[in-house]
Design a protein around this motif. Sequence first.
Motif, mmCIF file in Angstrom:
data_model
loop_
_atom_site.group_PDB
_atom_site.id
_atom_site.type_symbol
_atom_site.label_atom_id
_atom_site.label_comp_id
_atom_site.label_asym_id
_atom_site.label_seq_id
_atom_site.Cartn_x
_atom_site.Cartn_y
_atom_site.Cartn_z
ATOM 1 N N ALA A 31 19.065 109.013 0.022
ATOM 2 C CA ALA A 31 18.038 108.681 0.834
ATOM 3 C C ALA A 31 17.379 110.332 1.230
ATOM 4 O O ALA A 31 16.155 110.758 1.286
ATOM 5 N N ALA A 32 18.360 111.063 1.645
ATOM 6 C CA ALA A 32 18.020 112.468 2.233
ATOM 7 C C ALA A 32 17.363 113.314 0.896
ATOM 8 O O ALA A 32 16.473 114.032 1.217
ATOM 9 N N MET A 33 17.819 112.948 -0.264
ATOM 10 C CA MET A 33 17.513 113.986 -1.140
ATOM 11 C C MET A 33 16.100 113.590 -1.922
ATOM 12 O O MET A 33 15.014 114.481 -2.046
ATOM 13 N N VAL A 34 15.842 112.241 -1.804
ATOM 14 C CA VAL A 34 14.415 111.903 -2.032
ATOM 15 C C VAL A 34 13.421 112.306 -0.875
ATOM 16 O O VAL A 34 12.250 112.577 -1.140
ATOM 17 N N GLY A 35 13.875 112.283 0.272
ATOM 18 C CA GLY A 35 13.024 112.711 1.339
ATOM 19 C C GLY A 35 12.753 114.225 1.418
ATOM 20 O O GLY A 35 11.522 114.673 1.817
ATOM 21 N N GLU A 36 13.471 114.899 0.688
ATOM 22 C CA GLU A 36 13.069 116.321 0.608
ATOM 23 C C GLU A 36 12.045 116.395 -0.400
ATOM 24 O O GLU A 36 11.189 117.500 -0.505
ATOM 25 N N LEU A 37 12.186 115.547 -1.446
ATOM 26 C CA LEU A 37 11.082 115.565 -2.554
ATOM 27 C C LEU A 37 9.664 115.083 -2.121
ATOM 28 O O LEU A 37 8.605 115.538 -2.819
ATOM 29 N N VAL A 38 9.611 114.375 -0.929
ATOM 30 C CA VAL A 38 8.285 113.730 -0.715
ATOM 31 C C VAL A 38 7.110 114.782 -0.547
ATOM 32 O O VAL A 38 5.867 114.546 -0.955
#
Length: 348
Positions: A31-38
């Motif tokens: 979840a944190a990794m995808v959040g960085e991609l937003v």
Amino acid sequence: MTPVDPLPPRAEPVYTMSVVVPVYQGERTLAAMVGELVPYTHGAITPDGHAYRIAEVILVHDNGPDQSDAVMRTLAEQHPFVSIIWLSRNFGQHAATIAGMAKSTGRWIVTLDEDGQHDPADLGAFLDTAVRERAGVVYARFTNERPHGFLRAAASKSSKRMLGTAFHLPDASQFQSFRLVRGDMGRKLASFAATGVYLDVALSWVTNRVATCPTRLRTADGRVSGYSLPALFAYFWRMVLTSGTAGLRAVSVLGGIIALLGIAVALYVIIAPQVGSNPETAGWASLMVAVLLCSGAILFALGVIAEYIGVGLNVSMGRPLYLTVDNPETIMPDDPEPGESEEAPRDR
């Protein structure tokens, strides 16, 4: 994290990126990794002034031991740019990555690990390197040591260098899972990659324009690596077999060396007693040495040849590299209607 500059109005085309993430143990980090991609899905500018945007994030479920699937479903519901590929079983990181590459649509494909060690802020620098050097593949060049321990790091580096020298690969020490690949190249490679392929070796089949970009590897947040010693050796052996017929040529060379050694030993055994230097030379010791050397060379040669035959057999039998399936929840039976029995009726 480095602030992302919004895209200004411009006539220059925007480079689209598809991010492929093979997921095995991503319950705590995904979840944190995808959040960085937003932020990058809205567009950004590289240091050299190129416009780019993450068009999609493809999560490939590789049937790990945790609850990554639940996290992936939540992320797909929250973010329209997230899509999921479900594999029927654990096929391994390379197969899962190729499965995601096959479904990608971006001009460039970015491959990331799910553990958050790869920094998305470096994507702009990767793209600049690719455009500047006209590279088909850009690998991360980590400027700090990996948190794997001295012995594992040394073994990994030495084995990759040995492969590069012995099997005529491009510098195998450059191989990393954090990479930028031309989209058309990656999708076409995925269409013909067979089971057992080592992705980075396969990329060397389709391009000789390979570059690296310096970056730092972030901490793994205490997560234990999912690769055991047998798994790491299996990846090393897959790299050897994927390298082509260089292993078979090595067997031929080894056979020639052993044959010459056998001739030299035979001459020594015949000549030494005649000159009186060692009358006991032609005994059981020399015979056993010759037998062990020859039998060892034969067994080694048969083992390598058998591995090649095994790879060819898997391909000819149609064994898939990966198999995509529907969301597991969609194949579960429907809940029974109120008043209906949960047991199937039995024949009377």
